[in-house]
Write a protein that holds these residues in place. Structure first.
Motif, short mmCIF file in Angstrom:
data_model
loop_
_atom_site.label_atom_id
_atom_site.label_comp_id
_atom_site.label_asym_id
_atom_site.label_seq_id
_atom_site.Cartn_x
_atom_site.Cartn_y
_atom_site.Cartn_z
N SER A 1 -14.07 -9.46 -10.00
CA SER A 1 -13.63 -10.85 -9.89
C SER A 1 -13.14 -11.17 -8.48
N ALA A 2 -12.33 -10.31 -7.91
CA ALA A 2 -11.80 -10.56 -6.57
C ALA A 2 -12.90 -10.53 -5.51
N ALA A 3 -13.82 -9.60 -5.63
CA ALA A 3 -14.91 -9.50 -4.65
C ALA A 3 -15.82 -10.72 -4.73
N LYS A 4 -16.18 -11.13 -5.95
CA LYS A 4 -17.03 -12.31 -6.11
C LYS A 4 -16.32 -13.55 -5.57
N ASN A 5 -15.04 -13.68 -5.84
CA ASN A 5 -14.26 -14.80 -5.34
C ASN A 5 -14.22 -14.80 -3.81
N GLU A 6 -14.00 -13.64 -3.22
CA GLU A 6 -13.95 -13.54 -1.76
C GLU A 6 -15.30 -13.91 -1.13
N LEU A 7 -16.38 -13.42 -1.68
CA LEU A 7 -17.70 -13.75 -1.15
C LEU A 7 -18.01 -15.23 -1.32
N SER A 8 -17.61 -15.79 -2.44
CA SER A 8 -17.82 -17.23 -2.69
C SER A 8 -17.00 -18.06 -1.70
N ARG A 9 -15.78 -17.64 -1.46
CA ARG A 9 -14.91 -18.34 -0.51
C ARG A 9 -15.52 -18.32 0.90
N ARG A 10 -16.10 -17.21 1.26
CA ARG A 10 -16.70 -17.08 2.60
C ARG A 10 -17.92 -17.99 2.76
N THR A 11 -18.71 -18.14 1.71
CA THR A 11 -19.92 -18.97 1.81
C THR A 11 -19.61 -20.45 1.66
N ASP A 12 -18.45 -20.81 1.14
CA ASP A 12 -18.08 -22.22 0.98
C ASP A 12 -17.60 -22.85 2.28
N LYS A 13 -17.38 -22.07 3.29
CA LYS A 13 -16.85 -22.60 4.56
C LYS A 13 -17.90 -23.40 5.30
N HIS B 1 -24.90 -4.97 -0.41
CA HIS B 1 -24.08 -4.09 0.44
C HIS B 1 -22.76 -4.77 0.80
N GLU B 2 -22.82 -6.04 1.11
CA GLU B 2 -21.61 -6.80 1.47
C GLU B 2 -20.64 -6.84 0.28
N PHE B 3 -21.18 -7.00 -0.92
CA PHE B 3 -20.33 -7.03 -2.12
C PHE B 3 -19.51 -5.74 -2.22
N TRP B 4 -20.17 -4.58 -2.07
CA TRP B 4 -19.47 -3.30 -2.22
C TRP B 4 -18.46 -3.09 -1.09
N ARG B 5 -18.79 -3.55 0.11
CA ARG B 5 -17.86 -3.43 1.22
C ARG B 5 -16.59 -4.23 0.93
N VAL B 6 -16.78 -5.44 0.41
CA VAL B 6 -15.63 -6.29 0.06
C VAL B 6 -14.88 -5.70 -1.13
N ALA B 7 -15.62 -5.25 -2.13
CA ALA B 7 -14.99 -4.72 -3.36
C ALA B 7 -14.10 -3.51 -3.08
N SER C 1 -12.57 -2.94 -0.21
CA SER C 1 -11.61 -3.19 0.86
C SER C 1 -10.21 -2.84 0.34
N ARG C 2 -9.35 -2.48 1.25
CA ARG C 2 -8.01 -2.03 0.86
C ARG C 2 -7.26 -3.09 0.04
N ARG C 3 -7.30 -4.32 0.48
CA ARG C 3 -6.56 -5.39 -0.21
C ARG C 3 -7.00 -5.53 -1.65
N ILE C 4 -8.30 -5.57 -1.88
CA ILE C 4 -8.82 -5.75 -3.24
C ILE C 4 -8.58 -4.50 -4.07
N ALA C 5 -8.79 -3.32 -3.49
CA ALA C 5 -8.59 -2.08 -4.25
C ALA C 5 -7.14 -1.91 -4.68
N VAL C 6 -6.20 -2.21 -3.79
CA VAL C 6 -4.77 -2.08 -4.13
C VAL C 6 -4.39 -3.07 -5.22
N ASN C 7 -4.86 -4.31 -5.09
CA ASN C 7 -4.57 -5.31 -6.11
C ASN C 7 -5.16 -4.91 -7.46
#
Length: 74
Positions: A62-74, A2-8, A10-16
């Motif tokens: 790619s952007a969603a996976k990267n964003e989720l990975s970035r969040r878990t690396d903190k 569910h978190e993946f789809w929410r991030v995927a 998101s406005r920033r990722i969709a516009v990009n």
């Protein structure tokens, strides 16, 4: 998931992803159907759609996976 789809979606990722899709999709359509377009021949509209949809999906994934990975690396 569910978190993946929410991030995927998101406005920033969709516009990009849309920007990437427009550039890459146009290039793919010119490569794949440029001759038909130049000579006024019929265009395969399903292929036009896929030439834009595929890069949109790849950029989004790619952007969603990267964003989720970035969040878990903190």
């Amino acid at each position: 998931m569910h978190e993946f789809w929410r991030v995927a979606f998101s406005r920033r990722i969709a516009v990009n992803a849309l920007k990437v899709s427009l550039v890459i999709g146009t290039i793919l359509n010119i490569i794949n159907q440029g001759e038909n377009i130049l000579h006024g021949l019929p265009v395969a509209w399903a292929h036009v759609f896929l030439n834009y949809f595929t890069p949109y999906c790849v950029a989004t994934w790619s952007a969603a996976k990267n964003e989720l990975s970035r969040r878990t690396d903190k």
